[in-house]
Write an enzyme that holds these catalytic residues in place. Structure first.
Site, PDB file in Angstrom:
ATOM      1  N   GLY A  22       0.829  -1.210   0.000  1.00 27.57           N
ATOM      2  CA  GLY A  22       0.000   0.000   0.000  1.00 27.57           C
ATOM      3  C   GLY A  22       0.858   1.252   0.000  1.00 27.57           C
ATOM      4  N   ARG A  75      -3.674 -10.290  -1.809  1.00 27.98           N
ATOM      5  CA  ARG A  75      -4.556 -11.449  -1.613  1.00 27.98           C
ATOM      6  C   ARG A  75      -4.026 -12.685  -2.320  1.00 27.98           C
ATOM      7  NH1 ARG A  75      -9.924  -8.140  -3.298  1.00 27.98           N
ATOM      8  NH2 ARG A  75      -8.394  -7.266  -4.707  1.00 27.98           N
ATOM      9  N   TYR A 156     -10.076   0.235  16.521  1.00 29.19           N
ATOM     10  CA  TYR A 156     -11.271  -0.610  16.670  1.00 29.19           C
ATOM     11  C   TYR A 156     -10.948  -2.103  16.496  1.00 29.19           C
ATOM     12  CZ  TYR A 156     -11.867   0.102  11.528  1.00 29.19           C
ATOM     13  OH  TYR A 156     -11.699   0.176  10.163  1.00 29.19           O
ATOM     14  N   PRO A 199      -7.524   9.080  13.500  1.00 25.79           N
ATOM     15  CA  PRO A 199      -7.786   9.699  12.200  1.00 25.79           C
ATOM     16  C   PRO A 199      -6.594  10.487  11.637  1.00 25.79           C
ATOM     17  CG  PRO A 199      -8.910  10.913  13.952  1.00 25.79           C
ATOM     18  CD  PRO A 199      -8.288   9.714  14.603  1.00 25.79           C
ATOM     19  N   ARG A 208     -13.802   6.887   1.339  1.00 27.07           N
ATOM     20  CA  ARG A 208     -14.613   5.689   1.588  1.00 27.07           C
ATOM     21  C   ARG A 208     -15.336   5.715   2.924  1.00 27.07           C
ATOM     22  NH1 ARG A 208     -10.157   4.144  -1.235  1.00 27.07           N
ATOM     23  NH2 ARG A 208     -10.619   3.053  -3.178  1.00 27.07           N
TER      24      ARG A 208
HETATM   25  C1  HXC Z   1     -21.222  -2.482   0.383  1.00 27.13           C
HETATM   26  C2  HXC Z   1     -19.529  -3.082  -1.054  1.00 27.13           C
HETATM   27  C3  HXC Z   1     -19.053  -1.742  -1.097  1.00 27.13           C
HETATM   28  C4  HXC Z   1     -19.762  -0.761  -0.319  1.00 27.13           C
HETATM   29  C5  HXC Z   1     -17.779  -2.950  -2.367  1.00 27.13           C
HETATM   30  N1  HXC Z   1     -18.709  -3.782  -1.860  1.00 27.13           N
HETATM   31  N2  HXC Z   1     -17.970  -1.698  -1.928  1.00 27.13           N
HETATM   32  N3  HXC Z   1     -20.583  -3.448  -0.321  1.00 27.13           N
HETATM   33  N4  HXC Z   1     -20.833  -1.184   0.405  1.00 27.13           N
HETATM   34  N5  HXC Z   1     -19.383   0.525  -0.302  1.00 27.13           N
HETATM   35  C6  HXC Z   1     -18.856  -5.213  -2.137  1.00 27.13           C
HETATM   36  C7  HXC Z   1     -19.147  -5.435  -3.604  1.00 27.13           C
HETATM   37  O1  HXC Z   1     -20.530  -5.298  -3.865  1.00 27.13           O
HETATM   38  C8  HXC Z   1     -18.650  -6.872  -3.811  1.00 27.13           C
HETATM   39  O2  HXC Z   1     -19.571  -7.827  -3.325  1.00 27.13           O
HETATM   40  C9  HXC Z   1     -17.449  -6.925  -2.892  1.00 27.13           C
HETATM   41  O3  HXC Z   1     -17.610  -5.889  -1.899  1.00 27.13           O
HETATM   42  C10 HXC Z   1     -16.145  -6.669  -3.645  1.00 27.13           C
HETATM   43  O4  HXC Z   1     -16.243  -5.411  -4.300  1.00 27.13           O
HETATM   44  P1  HXC Z   1     -15.254  -4.972  -5.476  1.00 27.13           P
HETATM   45  O5  HXC Z   1     -15.570  -3.577  -5.837  1.00 27.13           O
HETATM   46  O6  HXC Z   1     -15.287  -6.021  -6.557  1.00 27.13           O
HETATM   47  O7  HXC Z   1     -13.829  -5.109  -4.755  1.00 27.13           O
HETATM   48  P2  HXC Z   1     -12.405  -4.621  -5.207  1.00 27.13           P
HETATM   49  O8  HXC Z   1     -12.423  -4.094  -6.638  1.00 27.13           O
HETATM   50  O9  HXC Z   1     -11.455  -5.701  -4.849  1.00 27.13           O
HETATM   51  O10 HXC Z   1     -12.141  -3.309  -4.287  1.00 27.13           O
HETATM   52  C11 HXC Z   1     -11.896  -3.417  -2.925  1.00 27.13           C
HETATM   53  C12 HXC Z   1     -12.583  -2.295  -2.137  1.00 27.13           C
HETATM   54  C13 HXC Z   1     -12.175  -0.881  -2.653  1.00 27.13           C
HETATM   55  C14 HXC Z   1     -12.166  -2.493  -0.681  1.00 27.13           C
HETATM   56  C15 HXC Z   1     -14.081  -2.464  -2.247  1.00 27.13           C
HETATM   57  O11 HXC Z   1     -12.822   0.121  -1.872  1.00 27.13           O
HETATM   58  C16 HXC Z   1     -10.689  -0.654  -2.634  1.00 27.13           C
HETATM   59  O12 HXC Z   1     -10.015  -0.978  -3.590  1.00 27.13           O
HETATM   60  N6  HXC Z   1     -10.145  -0.125  -1.511  1.00 27.13           N
HETATM   61  C17 HXC Z   1      -8.686   0.049  -1.328  1.00 27.13           C
HETATM   62  C18 HXC Z   1      -8.307   1.292  -0.553  1.00 27.13           C
HETATM   63  C19 HXC Z   1      -9.088   1.520   0.716  1.00 27.13           C
HETATM   64  O13 HXC Z   1     -10.167   0.966   0.971  1.00 27.13           O
HETATM   65  N7  HXC Z   1      -8.531   2.410   1.545  1.00 27.13           N
HETATM   66  C20 HXC Z   1      -9.115   2.774   2.819  1.00 27.13           C
HETATM   67  C21 HXC Z   1      -8.352   2.166   3.944  1.00 27.13           C
HETATM   68  S1  HXC Z   1      -8.816   3.088   5.319  1.00 27.13           S
HETATM   69  P3  HXC Z   1     -20.675  -8.543  -4.313  1.00 27.13           P
HETATM   70  O14 HXC Z   1     -21.378  -9.521  -3.436  1.00 27.13           O
HETATM   71  O15 HXC Z   1     -21.562  -7.431  -4.795  1.00 27.13           O
HETATM   72  O16 HXC Z   1     -19.869  -9.182  -5.431  1.00 27.13           O
HETATM   73  C22 HXC Z   1      -8.860   2.230   6.702  1.00 27.13           C
HETATM   74  C23 HXC Z   1      -8.988   3.195   7.873  1.00 27.13           C
HETATM   75  C24 HXC Z   1      -9.630   2.717   9.094  1.00 27.13           C
HETATM   76  O17 HXC Z   1      -8.783   1.034   6.748  1.00 27.13           O
HETATM   77  C25 HXC Z   1      -9.905   3.772  10.161  1.00 27.13           C
HETATM   78  C26 HXC Z   1     -10.051   5.192   9.747  1.00 27.13           C
HETATM   79  C27 HXC Z   1     -10.300   6.209  10.849  1.00 27.13           C
HETATM   80  P1  NAP Z   2      -5.080   4.301   1.333  1.00 25.92           P
HETATM   81  O1  NAP Z   2      -4.279   5.427   0.787  1.00 25.92           O
HETATM   82  O2  NAP Z   2      -6.348   3.944   0.639  1.00 25.92           O
HETATM   83  O3  NAP Z   2      -4.133   3.039   1.442  1.00 25.92           O
HETATM   84  C1  NAP Z   2      -4.534   1.723   1.183  1.00 25.92           C
HETATM   85  C2  NAP Z   2      -3.560   1.125   0.206  1.00 25.92           C
HETATM   86  O4  NAP Z   2      -3.787  -0.282   0.107  1.00 25.92           O
HETATM   87  C3  NAP Z   2      -3.638   1.701  -1.200  1.00 25.92           C
HETATM   88  O5  NAP Z   2      -2.368   2.131  -1.608  1.00 25.92           O
HETATM   89  C4  NAP Z   2      -4.113   0.537  -2.070  1.00 25.92           C
HETATM   90  O6  NAP Z   2      -3.516   0.612  -3.362  1.00 25.92           O
HETATM   91  C5  NAP Z   2      -3.602  -0.650  -1.257  1.00 25.92           C
HETATM   92  N1  NAP Z   2      -4.373  -1.879  -1.516  1.00 25.92           N
HETATM   93  C6  NAP Z   2      -5.704  -2.049  -1.447  1.00 25.92           C
HETATM   94  N2  NAP Z   2      -6.038  -3.306  -1.790  1.00 25.92           N
HETATM   95  C7  NAP Z   2      -4.866  -3.944  -2.064  1.00 25.92           C
HETATM   96  C8  NAP Z   2      -4.541  -5.266  -2.482  1.00 25.92           C
HETATM   97  N3  NAP Z   2      -5.481  -6.194  -2.665  1.00 25.92           N
HETATM   98  N4  NAP Z   2      -3.224  -5.584  -2.676  1.00 25.92           N
HETATM   99  C9  NAP Z   2      -2.253  -4.647  -2.479  1.00 25.92           C
HETATM  100  N5  NAP Z   2      -2.502  -3.380  -2.091  1.00 25.92           N
HETATM  101  C10 NAP Z   2      -3.798  -3.037  -1.887  1.00 25.92           C
HETATM  102  O7  NAP Z   2      -5.497   4.582   2.867  1.00 25.92           O
HETATM  103  P2  NAP Z   2      -4.634   5.008   4.147  1.00 25.92           P
HETATM  104  O8  NAP Z   2      -5.527   5.858   4.968  1.00 25.92           O
HETATM  105  O9  NAP Z   2      -3.308   5.487   3.757  1.00 25.92           O
HETATM  106  O10 NAP Z   2      -4.507   3.615   4.917  1.00 25.92           O
HETATM  107  C11 NAP Z   2      -3.250   3.015   5.150  1.00 25.92           C
HETATM  108  C12 NAP Z   2      -3.336   2.090   6.351  1.00 25.92           C
HETATM  109  O11 NAP Z   2      -3.637   2.832   7.531  1.00 25.92           O
HETATM  110  C13 NAP Z   2      -4.409   1.018   6.259  1.00 25.92           C
HETATM  111  O12 NAP Z   2      -3.937  -0.184   6.831  1.00 25.92           O
HETATM  112  C14 NAP Z   2      -5.524   1.569   7.100  1.00 25.92           C
HETATM  113  O13 NAP Z   2      -6.387   0.587   7.595  1.00 25.92           O
HETATM  114  C15 NAP Z   2      -4.720   2.229   8.198  1.00 25.92           C
HETATM  115  N6  NAP Z   2      -5.445   3.247   8.944  1.00 25.92           N
HETATM  116  C16 NAP Z   2      -5.652   4.467   8.398  1.00 25.92           C
HETATM  117  C17 NAP Z   2      -6.294   5.426   9.142  1.00 25.92           C
HETATM  118  C18 NAP Z   2      -6.516   6.804   8.610  1.00 25.92           C
HETATM  119  O14 NAP Z   2      -7.109   7.623   9.313  1.00 25.92           O
HETATM  120  N7  NAP Z   2      -6.079   7.125   7.420  1.00 25.92           N
HETATM  121  C19 NAP Z   2      -6.749   5.124  10.431  1.00 25.92           C
HETATM  122  C20 NAP Z   2      -6.522   3.862  10.952  1.00 25.92           C
HETATM  123  C21 NAP Z   2      -5.858   2.923  10.204  1.00 25.92           C
HETATM  124  P3  NAP Z   2      -4.158  -0.043  -4.695  1.00 25.92           P
HETATM  125  O15 NAP Z   2      -5.547   0.441  -4.781  1.00 25.92           O
HETATM  126  O16 NAP Z   2      -3.248   0.442  -5.788  1.00 25.92           O
HETATM  127  O17 NAP Z   2      -4.068  -1.521  -4.548  1.00 25.92           O
END
Ligand code: HXC
Ligand code: NAP
Length: 293
Positions: A22, A75, A156, A199, A208
């Site tokens: 990431g 994955r 969490y 945060p 998201r």
């Molecule tokens: C409900 C959802 C959904 C949503 C996807 N799905 N988005 N369901 N609400 N908003 C469901 C889809 O319908 C599908 O199920 C399944 O999840 C897979 O969806 P895909 O879009 O095919 O998945 P994929 O292309 O692999 O993308 C993964 C992703 C996407 C997680 C959905 O958002 C992503 O690429 N995220 C990467 C970066 C990210 O999330 N960063 C944030 C980290 S922050 P079905 O059954 O329909 O097939 C973090 C911080 C924590 O962790 C704390 C912060 C304070």
């Molecule tokens: P982010 O920029 O969305 O980072 C997530 C990264 O994961 C992206 O670079 C994404 O790149 C990569 N990723 C997603 N699916 C992947 C896959 N299948 N294989 C390889 N890489 C994948 O969000 P962030 O806020 O910097 O989050 C970074 C970390 O901090 C995460 O573990 C998150 O849970 C944690 N965290 C963040 C916060 C916050 O406030 N920001 C708070 C608590 C914890 P690609 O889409 O190119 O794959």
């Protein structure tokens, strides 16, 4: 290259090769930049090669360091195995693995499909497992010591949280992995630690987790006793320390960096923050007045 506002001295990570999943965006990218400024060479991985290549070029230009961008879906075991091969081919070694890659979204749990759970648990928990297993097996087979795994979890992971339940389940698994391997793999010279951030604004998380008007409706800074969100520099200092030799006796620790956010939610009477100072005199009078009743 002089460090910009770093807690550690220049060259503190000299000679280290650090892999950040990431690492093309958000906190992963910030950690990569901080490690480079301290003299490390880094590999950044995620699914999107174009994003990684652009980040690598920008970071190399900004720091004069060396960045290897590798596309790898955490994955997929085969991808992870190939990523490790590319790191070894380029640098001949790896010293630290930062499991930062994650996926998350907000949703009432009853609206989620099984696939939605599988997707988040696949990225967060199985992704962390796959990378840790690949690097751990390699280090153990080679008998290499002083290696570090740093997992990025959340607060969490231990409290749980509604509306992000797949992420909460997966991050709890990452926490268990951290503490388990800290003990089991210490004998191989591998330290395993984690950071639990509060945060920290990033595009990936904010888009998201606080889409549209939610970002105004739920001001994250208001949840934090320190009254503000985190600065990336604060987290990258901590991460730099935890992957550096200076933290050599820290193993199995999960360091919370959240300005006191989760404890504020946990303490039963923390809502009394809302009581104005002037009201306290009246409250004390009322409570003392109950003496003997
Ligand atoms: C409900 C959802 C959904 C949503 C996807 N799905 N988005 N369901 N609400 N908003 C469901 C889809 O319908 C599908 O199920 C399944 O999840 C897979 O969806 P895909 O879009 O095919 O998945 P994929 O292309 O692999 O993308 C993964 C992703 C996407 C997680 C959905 O958002 C992503 O690429 N995220 C990467 C970066 C990210 O999330 N960063 C944030 C980290 S922050 P079905 O059954 O329909 O097939 C973090 C911080 C924590 O962790 C704390 C912060 C304070
Ligand atoms: P982010 O920029 O969305 O980072 C997530 C990264 O994961 C992206 O670079 C994404 O790149 C990569 N990723 C997603 N699916 C992947 C896959 N299948 N294989 C390889 N890489 C994948 O969000 P962030 O806020 O910097 O989050 C970074 C970390 O901090 C995460 O573990 C998150 O849970 C944690 N965290 C963040 C916060 C916050 O406030 N920001 C708070 C608590 C914890 P690609 O889409 O190119 O794959």
């Amino acid at each position: 290259m002089a460090t910009v506002n770093s807690m550690l001295r220049d060259g503190a990570l000299e000679g280290q090769v650090i892999v950040i999943t990431g690492g093309g965006t958000g906190l992963g990218r910030s950690m990569a930049e901080a490690f480079l400024r301290l003299g490390a060479r880094v590999c950044i991985t995620s699914r999107k090669l174009e994003v990684l290549q652009a980040t690598a070029a920008e970071l190399e230009k900004a720091t004069g360091g060396t960045v290897l961008p590798v596309a790898c879906d955490v994955r997929e075991w085969r991808d992870v195995d190939r990523m490790l091969e590319q790191v070894l081919a380029k640098f001949g070694r790896a010293d630290a693995l930062v499991n930062d890659a994650a996926g998350n979204f907000i949703s009432p749990t009853e609206r989620l499909s099984s696939k939605a759970f599988e997707t988040i648990i696949g990225i967060v928990l199985m992704g962390t497992v796959n990378c840790t297993l690949a690097f751990g097996k390699h280090w153990i087979a080679k008998g290499e010591k002083e290696k570090k795994v740093l997992n990025i979890t959340t607060t969490y992971a231990w409290t749980g949280s509604g509306y992000v339940v797949p992420s909460a389940c997966a991050k709890a698994g990452v926490l268990a992995l951290t503490r388990s391997l800290a003990v089991e793999w210490a004998k191989y010279g591998i330290r395993t630690n984690a950071i639990a951030p509060g945060p920290f604004p990033t595009k990936g998380a904010w888009q998201r987790l606080l889409p549209g008007e939610l970002v105004e409706k739920f001001d994250m800074a208001k949840r934090v006793p320190l009254g503000r969100v985190g600065e990336h520099r604060e987290l990258t200092d901590l991460a730099s320390y935890l992957v550096s030799p200076f933290s050599s006796y820290i193993n199995g620790e999960v360091v919370t960096i959240d300005g006191g956010e989760w404890l504020k939610g946990a303490g039963q009477f923390n809502m009394l923050e809302a009581v104005e100072p002037a009201m306290w005199d009246a409250i004390v009078h009322m409570v003392r007045g109950t003496k003997g009743s």
